[in-house]
Design a protein around this motif. Structure first.
Motif: not given
Length: 919
Positions: A169-172, A188-190, A218-224
């Motif tokens: 993912t882009t987080v890396d 891939s979960q961050h 609506s959950l407003r979480f960042n699922a990268y």
């Protein structure tokens, strides 16, 4: 025919002369015949310009090289930045550009075909070392500006580094940036935040992709791992620190990727861009990913699974605790750019990503994501200083379910956004930027997430802003900004001011002094969550439920009087008989009222103990005291608490920060940035925490009572027997201290005795910290990077806060990174090594808690252990085809197995190999 005159050298010599002359003429004729062939050999032309100024760059050495890196031709650009090679044979070549003060650049895939005319490589953009260290950024001020001139601390990851690194993912790409707190919970979960305040299922960091809010609606979480963008789509990443922290992914050929690993990971991706006529550009990209995650078995899931099987559930179809460790996802993205005029562009784009299978951590336990789909549609128009856009994000949770109780997660939510921004330049020193936003959140969860709130959970947010940028003098820039926002559920108008003074003693150095009052509005989860966490507590009728605080909050009664005459908190019990009103009835805080129920529970586990206790008379409140203990949702044990406090409806969190920063270029090769900040947080929105303690019999008085009853009855009990009976009875929860806002019609009438996890605004607290980042370009081939971040506090006790619960920032006090990159453009080789260190830190987020120690710190309590990791990256363009690049990336290459979050799997080394083909 050509006639040669005689030279009168005599017959013999004259014949010799004629023979030599004919031979010379033959040579001339041969060379003359070859001249047209030279003219047909290949020609390569082009022009070199500066990336910052767009001005031509003269004196640049340009070489035509073959795959091995050997130079065949060499030229130098003229005053107009132009170069020309003649006499180039058929073949495919690379051009290498080098000049003092500029980064070496290679252009691959230059194809020369004799007879097809000159080959133009067009305009080649060269990046100076200074510009690489001080790039243009846009996220902090909404306008283009140099990073050194920005009123915020901004760190960037450029396209070159993005292309060279293999990631899931882009987080890396941002792990080593100053101030970045990255928690990895799977392949891939961050979870990512800036300067602490991390949580599982976090949306604290404002993530933008081409100006679009990228979080799940609506959950407003960042699922990268749900963001449709691939590595090839990203032109630049900007990471902004401070109260308005954010990460912005800016979109950037044709390319295709494929990578695999020793862990069974495989990924295919592609990107194609082109023109339709001269007015329409398009881009199409896509990705498919599959792999097997590291394994972790949640003990609570297993406990619930065993209980369900014991009650007759079919193990083959039971979903509780049924984890699928195979990850699979795919995505696609399409974009069109329409040129409507000299300064007007219309951009239409859309994309979708489907998470076929993945395990995602939430505040109430892990969920098995199955066919979770994220879709977006976006339209933007740019015309001079005007920018306007509208987009919609959609979510469909598919067949996803929570693993602790197998409840279906239904989420078909939408997020509608409309934005407009305009800028006005007044003279050379003054610019105003102003705009307005409208955000409409429409949760649609079919009661699975928002439960009883399903019919009344829409949110409307509107806001406007004005920003002034004034050049007071060549040395001083002043930025003033104000923003006003309204949230229709909280029903508050918030004002967020900002002021920054940027001092530039020279072009290469800048000092920043800033004040920022930022806010974070409550999310749909904070306000409307209503979700069962697990079906029961070891067979006891105390369900565990995550809830958002209702408009009136949660309020506890304190007017119940015990038989001992003590007036205080009220409790409710599932054991209250119907004759007394059942579980909805409020009773005084007295565990002895349910002595018989506790005896039955102990007896079900130990019949002999139950028989002995059954002989004893029930004590009174004056004989056996009562205590409150709150559920630890990680261990499912109970921690002692002294009191409860009302929970008001969640208010916006306000962050006030004063910051001083320096960023400068030393000798054109060394960039250093240092930020020191002080932050005061008002109404911090904590993670899901248990707010309703259970009621138990107090062990000391209970043991004394059991001993006295045994003596009265003449029972031959030894001290060990009395201790065992006391322990058995003292660990039985007989009631719960629950708020008035309960509904006896929900959950088989047990809502009044539900253990509630909810969000709470914590009292004000403050902290300070520092972030240091440095880049040193040693030579044109070698560069060094380093970062260090410190925060003064990452755990606050309840006593320190004056709050009913402790608060953890779920991030370390100290973290650091150090890396080196070797980049040889001539040979197409890139080698990178990066070390990362993260100090131990405590965790309290939802059902995941690292310790029940009060006033814990990592010296005396239980924390996630610190860890140090080494990552490497090797990238090589194959000599036989420079457009084919092979990359090998190793994460945690020393295989230091470690945890980055409670409830997540232990992470080991991961090796990825990628083949990238450009066309």
């Amino acid at each position: 025919m050509i006639h040669l005159p005689p030279l009168n050298l005599g017959p013999r010599h004259d014949a010799v002369w004629r023979w030599l002359a004919c031979a010379a003429l033959g040579v001339l004729l041969v060379f003359g015949a070859q001249r047209p062939a030279f003219a047909q050999q290949g020609v390569i032309t082009g022009r070199a310009i500066d990336a910052e100024s767009n001005e031509p760059v003269s004196g640049v050495s340009v070489e035509v090289v073959v795959g091995s890196g050997r130079a065949l031709h060499s030229e130098t650009t003229n005053a107009q930045g132009e170069f020309r090679f003649a006499g180039v044979a058929d073949g495919r070549y690379s051009l290498v550009f080098s000049s003092l003060g500029y980064e070496t650049k290679r252009v691959d895939g230059v194809r020369v075909v004799v007879g097809e005319g000159a080959v133009s490589v067009g305009t080649v953009i060269l990046t100076s070392v200074v510009f690489r260290l001080n790039p243009i950024v846009v996220t902090a001020s909404r306008t283009q500006e140099k990073a050194l001139d920005s009123p915020s601390s901004v760190y960037t990851v450029e396209a070159e580094a993005i292309e060279e690194r293999t990631t899931t993912t882009t987080v890396d790409h941002i792990r080593a940036l100053p101030g970045a707190d990255v928690v990895t919970t799977g392949l891939s979960q961050h979870n990512v935040v800036a300067r602490g305040f991390n949580n599982v299922f976090s949306g604290a960091l404002f993530v933008l992709t081409d100006n679009r809010w990228a979080s799940v609606p609506s959950l407003r979480f960042n699922a990268y791992n749900l963001i449709p963008a691939t590595n090839e789509d990203i032109d630049r990443i900007e990471f902004v620190l401070g109260p308005g922290s954010s990460i912005s992914l800016a979109g950037g050929g044709r390319a295709g990727n494929a990578f695999g690993s020793s862990e069974g990971i495989g990924q295919l991706s592609f990107r194609h861009a082109g023109l339709i006529g001269d007015k329409v550009g398009y881009k199409l990209s896509g990705m498919y990913f599959k792999g097997t995650d590291w394994e972790y078995i949640d003990p609570i899931e297993q406990l619930n699974r065993d209980a369900a099987i014991a009650e007759g559930a079919d193990p083959d179809t039971l979903l509780i605790g049924r984890r699928d460790f195979d990850q699979e996802r795919f995505s696609g993205d399409l974009r069109f750019d329409f040129t409507l005029g000299d300064q007007t562009t219309l951009i239409l784009n859309g994309g979708a990503s489907r998470m076929v299978s993945s395990i995602e951590m939430t505040g109430i336990g892990a969920a098995q994501a199955l066919d979770w789909t994220y879709t977006y549609f976006q339209g933007r128009i740019l015309s001079g200083d005007l920018f306007a856009q509208a987009y919609v994000n959609l979510s469909d949770a598919g067949d996803s379910f929570t693993l602790r109780d197998a409840d279906l997660v239904s989420d078909n939510s939408l997020l509608y956004v409309g934005q407009i921004q305009h800028g006005v330049q007044l003279g050379e020193r003054q610019r105003f930027t102003y705009g307005a936003d409208m955000i409409r959140t429409v949760p649609r969860t079919d009661g699975s997430i928002n439960g009883r709130n399903e019919d009344d959970d829409n949110i409307l947010e509107v806001g406007g802003y004005l920003q002034s940028e004034t050049q007071l003098s060549p040395m001083f820039d002043l930025v003033l900004a104000g923003r006003v926002d309204y949230h229709d559920v909280v029903d508050q108008v918030l004002f967020s001011p900002r002021a920054a003074l940027v001092v530039k003693p020279t072009e290469e150095h800048s000092l920043r002094f800033t004040y920022n009052r930022a806010f974070s509005q409550p999310s749909s989860n904070n306000l409307f969550l209503d979700k069962l966490s697990s079906p029961d507590l070891g067979g006891l009728p105390f369900p565990v439920r995550g809830r958002g605080a209702p408009s009136q909050g949660f309020n506890f009664r304190r007017d119940c009087t015990t038989s001992a005459g003590v007036t205080g908190l009220c409790m409710r019990s599932p054991f209250t008989p119907g004759a007394l009103g059942g579980p909805i009835t409020s009773l005084p805080l007295d565990a002895t009222m349910f002595w018989d129920a506790a005896v039955q529970i102990v007896g079900a586990q130990d019949p002999q103990a139950g028989a002995i206790l059954g002989l004893m008379a029930a004590p009174t409140a004056s004989q056996v005291g009562s205590v409150m203990r709150a559920l630890n949702p990680t261990t499912f044990g109970f921690d002692l608490v002294n009191d409860v406090a009302n929970v008001p409806q969640t208010n916006p969190m306000i962050t006030n920060t004063i910051e001083g920063g320096y960023k400068g270029l030393l000798g054109d090769r060394f960039l250093v940035g240092l930020d020191v900040y002080y932050t005061k947080v008002e109404d911090f929105v904590g993670p899901l925490l248990v707010e309703t303690p259970n009621v138990f019999m107090e062990p000391a008085s209970l043991g004394a009572y059991i001993a006295s009853e045994a003596a009265r009855l003449g029972l031959p009990l030894q001290p060990a027997d009395i201790a065992a009976l006391t322990e058995g009875m003292a660990r039985v929860p007989v009631a719960a201290v629950t708020p008035e806002e309960v509904d006896p019609t929900i959950q088989n009438g047990l809502d009044p005795t539900t253990i509630i996890l909810t969000y709470r605004n914590f009292p004000n607290f403050d902290l300070w910290g520092a972030d240091l980042g440095a880049t040193f370009i040693v030579t044109e081939w070698l560069s060094l990077m380093g970062s260090y971040s410190y925060v003064s506090e990452n755990f606050f006790t309840a006593d320190e806060l004056g709050a009913p619960r402790d608060l953890a920032l779920n991030s370390p006090k100290n973290k650091a990174s150090l890396g080196a990159t070797y980049r040889n453009e001539r040979f197409g080789l890139v080698a990178e090594a990066r070390g990362r260190y993260v100090e131990a830190f405590p965790v309290k987020t939802g059902v995941y808690v690292s310790s029940d120690a009060v006033g814990q710190d990592c010296a005396t309590g239980t924390c996630l252990e610190d860890y140090a990791l080494l990552d490497i990256n090797l990238s090589y363009a194959l000599p036989i085809s420079r457009s084919t690049v092979v990359t090998v990336t190793g994460t945690n290459v020393l295989n230091n197995k470690h945890l980055q979050m409670i409830g997540a799997p232990e992470l080991a080394s991961l090796w990825l190999m990628r083949v990238r083909q450009s066309f």
